[in-house]
Motif scaffolding. Sequence first.
Motif, PDB file in Angstrom:
ATOM      1  N   ALA A   8      -2.413 -11.744  17.654  1.00  0.00           N
ATOM      2  CA  ALA A   8      -2.171 -12.994  16.952  1.00  0.00           C
ATOM      3  C   ALA A   8      -3.308 -13.260  15.988  1.00  0.00           C
ATOM      4  CB  ALA A   8      -2.036 -14.137  17.949  1.00  0.00           C
ATOM      5  N   GLY A   9      -2.924 -13.589  14.754  1.00  0.00           N
ATOM      6  CA  GLY A   9      -3.927 -13.896  13.740  1.00  0.00           C
ATOM      7  C   GLY A   9      -4.409 -12.681  12.986  1.00  0.00           C
ATOM      8  N   GLU A  10      -3.991 -11.509  13.356  1.00  0.00           N
ATOM      9  CA  GLU A  10      -4.425 -10.296  12.678  1.00  0.00           C
ATOM     10  C   GLU A  10      -3.337  -9.827  11.691  1.00  0.00           C
ATOM     11  OE1 GLU A  10      -7.271  -8.332  16.151  1.00  0.00           O
ATOM     12  OE2 GLU A  10      -5.246  -7.525  15.800  1.00  0.00           O
ATOM     13  N   THR A  11      -3.781  -9.013  10.692  1.00  0.00           N
ATOM     14  CA  THR A  11      -2.869  -8.375   9.731  1.00  0.00           C
ATOM     15  C   THR A  11      -3.264  -6.913   9.550  1.00  0.00           C
ATOM     16  OG1 THR A  11      -4.227  -9.003   7.839  1.00  0.00           O
ATOM     17  CG2 THR A  11      -2.467 -10.535   8.495  1.00  0.00           C
ATOM     18  N   ALA A  12      -2.391  -6.142   8.935  1.00  0.00           N
ATOM     19  CA  ALA A  12      -2.680  -4.730   8.647  1.00  0.00           C
ATOM     20  C   ALA A  12      -2.247  -4.404   7.217  1.00  0.00           C
ATOM     21  CB  ALA A  12      -1.957  -3.835   9.633  1.00  0.00           C
ATOM     22  N   THR A  13      -2.960  -3.485   6.563  1.00  0.00           N
ATOM     23  CA  THR A  13      -2.599  -3.044   5.204  1.00  0.00           C
ATOM     24  C   THR A  13      -1.716  -1.802   5.304  1.00  0.00           C
ATOM     25  OG1 THR A  13      -4.643  -3.934   4.289  1.00  0.00           O
ATOM     26  CG2 THR A  13      -3.478  -2.241   2.997  1.00  0.00           C
ATOM     27  N   VAL A  14      -0.577  -1.897   4.677  1.00  0.00           N
ATOM     28  CA  VAL A  14       0.382  -0.797   4.694  1.00  0.00           C
ATOM     29  C   VAL A  14       0.335  -0.100   3.313  1.00  0.00           C
ATOM     30  CG1 VAL A  14       2.791  -0.105   4.973  1.00  0.00           C
ATOM     31  CG2 VAL A  14       1.852  -2.030   6.297  1.00  0.00           C
ATOM     32  N   THR A  15       0.161   1.207   3.307  1.00  0.00           N
ATOM     33  CA  THR A  15       0.087   1.982   2.054  1.00  0.00           C
ATOM     34  C   THR A  15       1.322   2.897   1.953  1.00  0.00           C
ATOM     35  OG1 THR A  15      -2.324   1.953   2.118  1.00  0.00           O
ATOM     36  CG2 THR A  15      -1.268   3.610   0.692  1.00  0.00           C
ATOM     37  N   ILE A  16       2.022   2.830   0.786  1.00  0.00           N
ATOM     38  CA  ILE A  16       3.207   3.639   0.542  1.00  0.00           C
ATOM     39  C   ILE A  16       2.897   4.574  -0.644  1.00  0.00           C
ATOM     40  CG2 ILE A  16       5.667   3.650   0.000  1.00  0.00           C
ATOM     41  CD1 ILE A  16       4.156   0.370   0.921  1.00  0.00           C
ATOM     42  N   THR A  17       3.083   5.847  -0.440  1.00  0.00           N
ATOM     43  CA  THR A  17       2.765   6.830  -1.487  1.00  0.00           C
ATOM     44  C   THR A  17       4.026   7.640  -1.826  1.00  0.00           C
ATOM     45  OG1 THR A  17       0.510   7.002  -0.627  1.00  0.00           O
ATOM     46  CG2 THR A  17       1.281   8.756  -2.135  1.00  0.00           C
ATOM     47  N   PHE A  18       4.361   7.699  -3.151  1.00  0.00           N
ATOM     48  CA  PHE A  18       5.520   8.461  -3.629  1.00  0.00           C
ATOM     49  C   PHE A  18       5.045   9.783  -4.257  1.00  0.00           C
ATOM     50  CE2 PHE A  18       6.988   4.074  -3.567  1.00  0.00           C
ATOM     51  CZ  PHE A  18       8.282   4.188  -3.041  1.00  0.00           C
ATOM     52  N   SER A  19       5.982  10.673  -4.441  1.00  0.00           N
ATOM     53  CA  SER A  19       5.662  11.977  -5.040  1.00  0.00           C
ATOM     54  C   SER A  19       5.439  11.880  -6.551  1.00  0.00           C
ATOM     55  CB  SER A  19       6.792  13.003  -4.779  1.00  0.00           C
ATOM     56  OG  SER A  19       8.035  12.518  -5.330  1.00  0.00           O
ATOM     57  N   GLU A  20       5.941  10.841  -7.129  1.00  0.00           N
ATOM     58  CA  GLU A  20       5.754  10.577  -8.550  1.00  0.00           C
ATOM     59  C   GLU A  20       5.865   9.067  -8.763  1.00  0.00           C
ATOM     60  OE1 GLU A  20       9.151  11.641 -11.076  1.00  0.00           O
ATOM     61  OE2 GLU A  20      10.201  12.237  -9.222  1.00  0.00           O
ATOM     62  N   ALA A  21       5.523   8.686  -9.914  1.00  0.00           N
ATOM     63  CA  ALA A  21       5.565   7.252 -10.192  1.00  0.00           C
ATOM     64  C   ALA A  21       7.002   6.761 -10.173  1.00  0.00           C
ATOM     65  CB  ALA A  21       4.929   6.972 -11.538  1.00  0.00           C
ATOM     66  N   VAL A  22       7.165   5.600  -9.526  1.00  0.00           N
ATOM     67  CA  VAL A  22       8.487   4.999  -9.403  1.00  0.00           C
ATOM     68  C   VAL A  22       8.407   3.554  -9.820  1.00  0.00           C
ATOM     69  CG1 VAL A  22       9.221   6.587  -7.563  1.00  0.00           C
ATOM     70  CG2 VAL A  22       8.142   4.367  -6.970  1.00  0.00           C
ATOM     71  N   THR A  23       9.591   3.040 -10.055  1.00  0.00           N
ATOM     72  CA  THR A  23       9.685   1.627 -10.384  1.00  0.00           C
ATOM     73  C   THR A  23      10.789   1.027  -9.525  1.00  0.00           C
ATOM     74  OG1 THR A  23      11.290   2.087 -12.141  1.00  0.00           O
ATOM     75  CG2 THR A  23       8.921   1.961 -12.773  1.00  0.00           C
ATOM     76  N   GLY A  24      10.838  -0.281  -9.568  1.00  0.00           N
ATOM     77  CA  GLY A  24      11.892  -0.996  -8.864  1.00  0.00           C
ATOM     78  C   GLY A  24      11.637  -1.249  -7.381  1.00  0.00           C
ATOM     79  N   LEU A  25      10.423  -0.973  -6.884  1.00  0.00           N
ATOM     80  CA  LEU A  25      10.114  -1.159  -5.450  1.00  0.00           C
ATOM     81  C   LEU A  25       9.784  -2.623  -5.176  1.00  0.00           C
ATOM     82  CD1 LEU A  25       9.718   0.223  -2.681  1.00  0.00           C
ATOM     83  CD2 LEU A  25       7.281   0.482  -3.304  1.00  0.00           C
ATOM     84  N   THR A  26      10.479  -3.174  -4.186  1.00  0.00           N
ATOM     85  CA  THR A  26      10.217  -4.558  -3.762  1.00  0.00           C
ATOM     86  C   THR A  26      10.135  -4.602  -2.238  1.00  0.00           C
ATOM     87  OG1 THR A  26      12.565  -5.142  -3.524  1.00  0.00           O
ATOM     88  CG2 THR A  26      11.543  -5.415  -5.741  1.00  0.00           C
ATOM     89  N   THR A  27       9.659  -5.765  -1.716  1.00  0.00           N
ATOM     90  CA  THR A  27       9.557  -5.908  -0.253  1.00  0.00           C
ATOM     91  C   THR A  27      10.932  -5.912   0.386  1.00  0.00           C
ATOM     92  OG1 THR A  27       9.474  -8.322  -0.488  1.00  0.00           O
ATOM     93  CG2 THR A  27       7.355  -7.135  -0.365  1.00  0.00           C
ATOM     94  N   GLY A  28      11.946  -6.152  -0.424  1.00  0.00           N
ATOM     95  CA  GLY A  28      13.286  -6.154   0.117  1.00  0.00           C
ATOM     96  C   GLY A  28      13.769  -4.777   0.477  1.00  0.00           C
ATOM     97  N   ASP A  29      13.055  -3.738  -0.048  1.00  0.00           N
ATOM     98  CA  ASP A  29      13.418  -2.374   0.278  1.00  0.00           C
ATOM     99  C   ASP A  29      12.894  -1.947   1.648  1.00  0.00           C
ATOM    100  OD1 ASP A  29      14.705  -1.983  -2.210  1.00  0.00           O
ATOM    101  OD2 ASP A  29      12.738  -1.633  -3.155  1.00  0.00           O
ATOM    102  N   PHE A  30      12.127  -2.857   2.307  1.00  0.00           N
ATOM    103  CA  PHE A  30      11.509  -2.513   3.603  1.00  0.00           C
ATOM    104  C   PHE A  30      12.163  -3.304   4.742  1.00  0.00           C
ATOM    105  CE2 PHE A  30       8.318  -1.735   0.381  1.00  0.00           C
ATOM    106  CZ  PHE A  30       7.779  -0.526   0.745  1.00  0.00           C
ATOM    107  N   SER A  31      12.283  -2.606   5.875  1.00  0.00           N
ATOM    108  CA  SER A  31      12.695  -3.253   7.126  1.00  0.00           C
ATOM    109  C   SER A  31      11.503  -3.198   8.074  1.00  0.00           C
ATOM    110  CB  SER A  31      13.914  -2.531   7.720  1.00  0.00           C
ATOM    111  OG  SER A  31      14.244  -3.092   8.977  1.00  0.00           O
ATOM    112  N   VAL A  32      10.986  -4.389   8.468  1.00  0.00           N
ATOM    113  CA  VAL A  32       9.741  -4.475   9.264  1.00  0.00           C
ATOM    114  C   VAL A  32      10.062  -5.011  10.648  1.00  0.00           C
ATOM    115  CG1 VAL A  32       7.420  -5.411   9.385  1.00  0.00           C
ATOM    116  CG2 VAL A  32       8.440  -4.870   7.148  1.00  0.00           C
ATOM    117  N   ALA A  33       9.678  -4.253  11.698  1.00  0.00           N
ATOM    118  CA  ALA A  33       9.877  -4.697  13.084  1.00  0.00           C
ATOM    119  C   ALA A  33       8.755  -5.642  13.488  1.00  0.00           C
ATOM    120  CB  ALA A  33       9.934  -3.500  14.030  1.00  0.00           C
ATOM    121  N   ASN A  34       9.165  -6.851  13.950  1.00  0.00           N
ATOM    122  CA  ASN A  34       8.192  -7.835  14.481  1.00  0.00           C
ATOM    123  C   ASN A  34       7.066  -8.126  13.494  1.00  0.00           C
ATOM    124  OD1 ASN A  34       9.455  -8.227  17.082  1.00  0.00           O
ATOM    125  ND2 ASN A  34       8.661  -6.184  17.638  1.00  0.00           N
ATOM    126  N   GLY A  35       7.455  -8.259  12.249  1.00  0.00           N
ATOM    127  CA  GLY A  35       6.452  -8.594  11.261  1.00  0.00           C
ATOM    128  C   GLY A  35       7.074  -8.766   9.892  1.00  0.00           C
TER     129      GLY A  35
END
Length: 490
Positions: A8-35
């Motif tokens: 409780a009260g803690e956070t974590a940094t999530v890093t996403i790396t693609f093979s090439e530059a992409v566009t159109g990425l939003t948080t809506g493209d992610f499904s997060v369990a319990n967070g």
Amino acid sequence: MSDTALAAGETATVTITFSEAVTGLTTGDFSVANGALSGLNSSDGGVTWTATLTPSANVTASSNLITLSNPGVQDAAGNTGIGGTLSGNYAVDTAVPTIASVDVPAGVQYNAGDTLTFVVNASEAVVVNGTPRLALDIGGSTVFADYVAGSGTTTLVFQYSLQPGLNDADGITVSGLQNNDGSLRDATGNAMNLTLNNVGETSGVRIDTTTPTATIVLDTTASADGNVRYTLTFSEDVSGVDLSDFTLISTGSAQGNLTGLVQIDARTYQITISNVVGSGSLALALNDTATGINDAAGNALPGGLVGQPYTQSQIQGDPEFRINPSIPLTQPGVGTTVEPIQTSAPPSLFTSPLRPTPLFEVPNLGSGIPPVGNIFMRNGALAPSYIAQVFASSAASLDIGAATEASAIGGSENTFGSTSFSALFDGIAPPAQSDIQLRPGLTVGDSDQNAPQGALTLAQQLQALHEDEWRQVSRLSLAFEQMAEPTSKV
């Protein structure tokens, strides 16, 4: 992920790396369990993206994943991603430990020195650092029960040792739990919620650290004829009172026996002293220690209490042999020293404690002893006989053998001077000669020349006795036989 175990009260940094530059990425493209993810951005033109993971509240889950839906992104040529990408596992424990209940001491009375024990039951295992404490309200005073055991478990133990002066007649109150510059956390590190829940009933946890007191009062109306009664009254209800808790303090020859103990109520007792005899005073005293008298909380009654003395009447008798006046009683424990009774010196072996008056002035010495004067009575009258003249003569002159003043006793009687008999009865040693002789008296200037002049000899006096006087002479003879050889006084 920068942290795979989120509390409780803690956070974590999530890093996403693609093979090439992409566009159109939003948080809506992610499904997060319990967070949830926030702050999604790329700092290198679209190859590397970062976001912040915040775990959901009040969750305990050891297996959690983030899923990326790749069709939501495209490269510079317009190619879209295919399928989905999963993150590594992370744990979420945002359930804060809470206080499920608090166990309290038994609902009885406690006194100074007793230990009060409390148990805090947590919703999960708690690790304790430092010395947290449990606040208590005892009679309006705030005190603290310190942590003593239970780290790493769900039961934390706190204790408080009662101090003198604390009193609470209607029960204590558990006020709250404090970190006291320490910490209470679960294994994930979640700080414990210190709100108290389901605290046990404390109205019966009464505190009494005040020792009972007592008074001992002499019941003068019920003390007479060899019996003395005291009333003992305590400041509160007590137990353990018996006769062995008391002793008698006496002066002079007064004495008695503790024979009766009657309980009137929980605070009042009557103690009876019987067979009171002698001369002086008696007082009821409470023993200094080990009386076994306690109040309901266990506070012991302090001893050393002494009641008002009862004075036993002085025995009548010869004043020279009476007991000296009583020495006043002193209360034990006040530092005074009781001096021993100073008795008067015994009477001399050579003197009588009751010196009789002169021989012929007291007709009866008492105790059935006939008066010595009977030996010298003349015809049963209190007038001196011839022999009595020997003893009645003046012994004023201590020069034995010298003539004394003449006396005329009754006209027809003759005149007699001092004799060794009178000296003997006056405590003066007679002359050394063995035969007792009468001293010659002075010649009376009487015209009767036929009357005997001076002191008659003993034989002449005995010849002149009448027949009815021989009984006295016999008594005199017996008295002489019992007399020892006189010796001179020093």
